[in-house]
Design an enzyme around this catalytic site. Structure first.
Site, mmCIF file in Angstrom:
data_model
loop_
_atom_site.group_PDB
_atom_site.id
_atom_site.type_symbol
_atom_site.label_atom_id
_atom_site.label_comp_id
_atom_site.label_asym_id
_atom_site.label_seq_id
_atom_site.Cartn_x
_atom_site.Cartn_y
_atom_site.Cartn_z
ATOM 1 N N THR A 197 0.711 -1.280 0.078
ATOM 2 C CA THR A 197 0.180 0.006 0.049
ATOM 3 C C THR A 197 0.829 1.201 0.045
ATOM 4 O O THR A 197 0.617 2.287 -0.593
ATOM 5 C CB THR A 197 -0.881 -0.107 1.208
ATOM 6 O OG1 THR A 197 -0.246 -0.040 2.438
ATOM 7 C CG2 THR A 197 -1.799 -1.140 1.359
ATOM 8 N N ASP A 198 2.063 1.134 0.757
ATOM 9 C CA ASP A 198 2.916 2.238 0.550
ATOM 10 C C ASP A 198 3.477 2.497 -0.749
ATOM 11 O O ASP A 198 3.354 3.629 -1.328
ATOM 12 C CB ASP A 198 4.251 1.982 1.586
ATOM 13 C CG ASP A 198 4.129 2.666 2.686
ATOM 14 O OD1 ASP A 198 3.533 3.740 2.967
ATOM 15 O OD2 ASP A 198 4.630 2.029 3.889
#
Length: 395
Positions: free
Chosen positions: A167-168
C-alpha cells in the site's frame, strides 16, 4: 528532451510513499527539491540497513535524482523560505498526518493562495476526509484494515501481509498518476488542484478480484495461498527440488499442461473439465498435479512447459531475481556513484519511454547538501544563509 523537464517539485515527504512518488518524477527529469528537518532529516535516514551516520540503504533507495535542502518549518523564517520555493514550484508532495501540514504552513490552502497553479499532493494513511482521517498511516495497518491481509497466506494459516509494503508503494504510484493528471488539467484550466492519495484507498482499490467475488457471489473471500481465486490451475506447485508457478487455467493451456506432466486424461475427469469444476475441486486437483510434479526438478518442468507454450516460471529468491539475465537486460539494476560510498547499486527505472526515457543522474542527497545552491537561486544572499545556518533554521 526529457519527459518532465521544467517541472519543479517540492518534496516535503518522508520514508516511503511520498519519497517514492517524488523519485519517479525525478527519474523523468522533474527538478525535485527534497526538504528535510535540519536536525535529523527524513526518518528513513535512521532505518536499517545503515550504511554510514545519517544515511541508510532505505533512504538511498527512494531519494535519487533529488536536491537536498534542510529547513526548519517550525521557525517562521524557515516557513517563509518554503513559501518562496512553493511560489516557484509546479508540484508539492507531503505525507504528514492531516492537520500537520497546515500547522507547518505547507497545506494546500496556504500554498495555493501563493501559487494558484500549484498541484499539491497530500499522501496519508486514510485521506484528508472521513472518520479515520486523523489516524497515522502505516502500511501494515492499511493492509489489515482494507482486507488485503485477510486474503493473503495459506487457507489454514494466519493472515499475512504482502511481502512488500504494497500500500505504501502503490500509493506512491497512484499519487504520481494523480499529479500527472492534475498537471495535464492545468494546461487547460490554468489552475492547480489538490491530489488526495491514501494507503487505505489504495488497499481497497487493489482488491479488484476480491471485490468481484464478494459483489457477485455474496461470499467472503478467503486466503488461497499462491492460487488465483478465479482460475485453476494458476498457482505454485512443488517439484523434487523446490517450487514453480503455472498459469494453465485457460482451455488452451490446461490440456497442454496435463500432457506435459503425464496426465493427458485428467481434463476428461468431470471434477476438472471446466475452470469452475477445477475451482470447486482445487484440493483434489493440486494433489493430482503434485503427485506428478514432485517426480522431477523445477528446471526440468520449466523447460518442458516452455516448449509447449504453457506460462510457467521459477520462484526466485530476491538475489536470484536481481541477478537474472532478463533483469540485467532490462536495466533494472544499475550502479550510481556516491561521493562517500563509492559505487551504490540501486533499482533502475521501471517504465521505459522510447523518446524521453527515465534516467538516474545522481544518488540521494546528503542532509541539506544543496541548501546554499537552492536558496541562492531563490535570491537569498550569502550573509542571510550563513546567519540562518548558524541559528539552525537551515542546514
Amino acid at each position: 528532451m526529457s519527459a518532465l523537464s521544467g517541472i519543479r517539485v517540492l518534496d516535503f515527504s518522508q520514508v516511503l510513499a511520498g519519497p517514492f512518488a517524488a523519485m519517479l518524477l525525478a527519474d523523468l527529469d522533474a527538478e525535485v527539491v527534497k526538504v528535510e528537518p535540519p536536525a535529523h532529516g527524513d526518518h528513513s535516514r535512521q532505518m536499517a540497513p545503515r550504511v554510514q551516520d545519517g544515511l541508510s540503504g532505505a533512504y538511498l533507495a527512494v531519494n535519487r535524482n533529488k536536491r537536498g535542502v534542510a529547513l526548519d518549518l517550525k521557525d517562521e523564517r524557515g516557513r517563509a523560505l518554503a513559501h518562496q520555493l512553493a511560489a516557484q514550484a509546479d508540484v508539492v508532495i507531503e505525507n504528514f498526518r492531516p492537520g500537520v501540514a497546515a500547522r507547518l504552513g505547507i497545506d494546500y490552502a496556504t500554498l495555493a493562495a501563493l501559487n494558484p497553479r500549484l498541484v499539491h499532493c497530500s499522501i496519508s494513511g486514510f485521506g484528508q476526509t472521513g472518520p479515520y482521517s486523523s489516524r497515522g498511516g502505516f502500511d501494515l495497518v492499511a493492509q489489515g484494515m482494507t482486507g488485503l491481509m485477510s486474503v493473503t497466506g495459506d487457507p489454514d494459516g494466519a493472515p499475512a501481509k504482502c511481502g512488500i509494503p504494497v500500500t505504501d508503494l502503490a500509493t506512491g504510484l497512484f499519487a504520481v498518476y494523480g499529479i500527472l493528471a492534475a498537471l495535464n488539467a492545468r494546461e487547460r484550466t490554468g489552475r492547480g488542484q489538490q491530489v488526495d492519495a491514501s494507503l487505505f484507498d489504495t488497499g481497497i482499490g487493489l482488491a479488484v478480484w476480491e471485490a468481484v467475488e464478494y459483489f457477485h457471489t455474496g461470499k467472503t473471500p478467503g486466503r488461497t495461498g499462491s492460487a488465483h481465486r478465479l482460475g485453476a490451475p494458476y498457482q505454485a506447485f512443488r517439484t523434487s527440488d523446490g517450487y514453480f508457478t503455472v498459469g494453465a487455467d485457460g482451455d488452451r493451456h490446461w490440456p497442454r499442461f496435463c500432457e506435459v506432466i503425464g496426465l493427458p486424461r485428467l481434463p476428461e475427469d468431470p471434477r476438472f473439465t471446466t475452470n469452475d469444476d477445477r475451482l470447486a475441486n482445487r484440493e483434489a486437483l493440486v494433489a493430482a498435479i503434485e503427485e506428478r510434479t514432485t517426480t522431477r526438478t523445477r528446471d526440468e518442468w520449466l523447460t518442458l512447459l516452455e516448449e509447449v507454450g504453457v506460462p510457467a516460471g521459477p520462484i526466485n529468491s530476491v538475489p536470484e531475481a536481481l541477478s537474472d539475465p532478463h533483469t540485467q537486460a532490462r536495466d533494472m539494476v544499475v550502479d550510481v556513484e556516491h561521493e562517500t560510498l563509492g559505487t551504490v547499486r540501486t533499482l533502475g527505472p521501471i517504465v521505459k519511454l522510447s523518446d524521453t526515457p527515465a534516467t538516474i543522474q545522481s544518488p540521494a542527497p546528503g542532509l541539506g547538501e544543496h541548501s546554499t545552491e537552492v536558496l541562492t537561486r531563490l535570491g537569498v544572499d550569502e550573509s542571510t544563509i550563513s546567519a540562518l545556518r548558524n541559528e539552525g533554521v537551515i542546514a
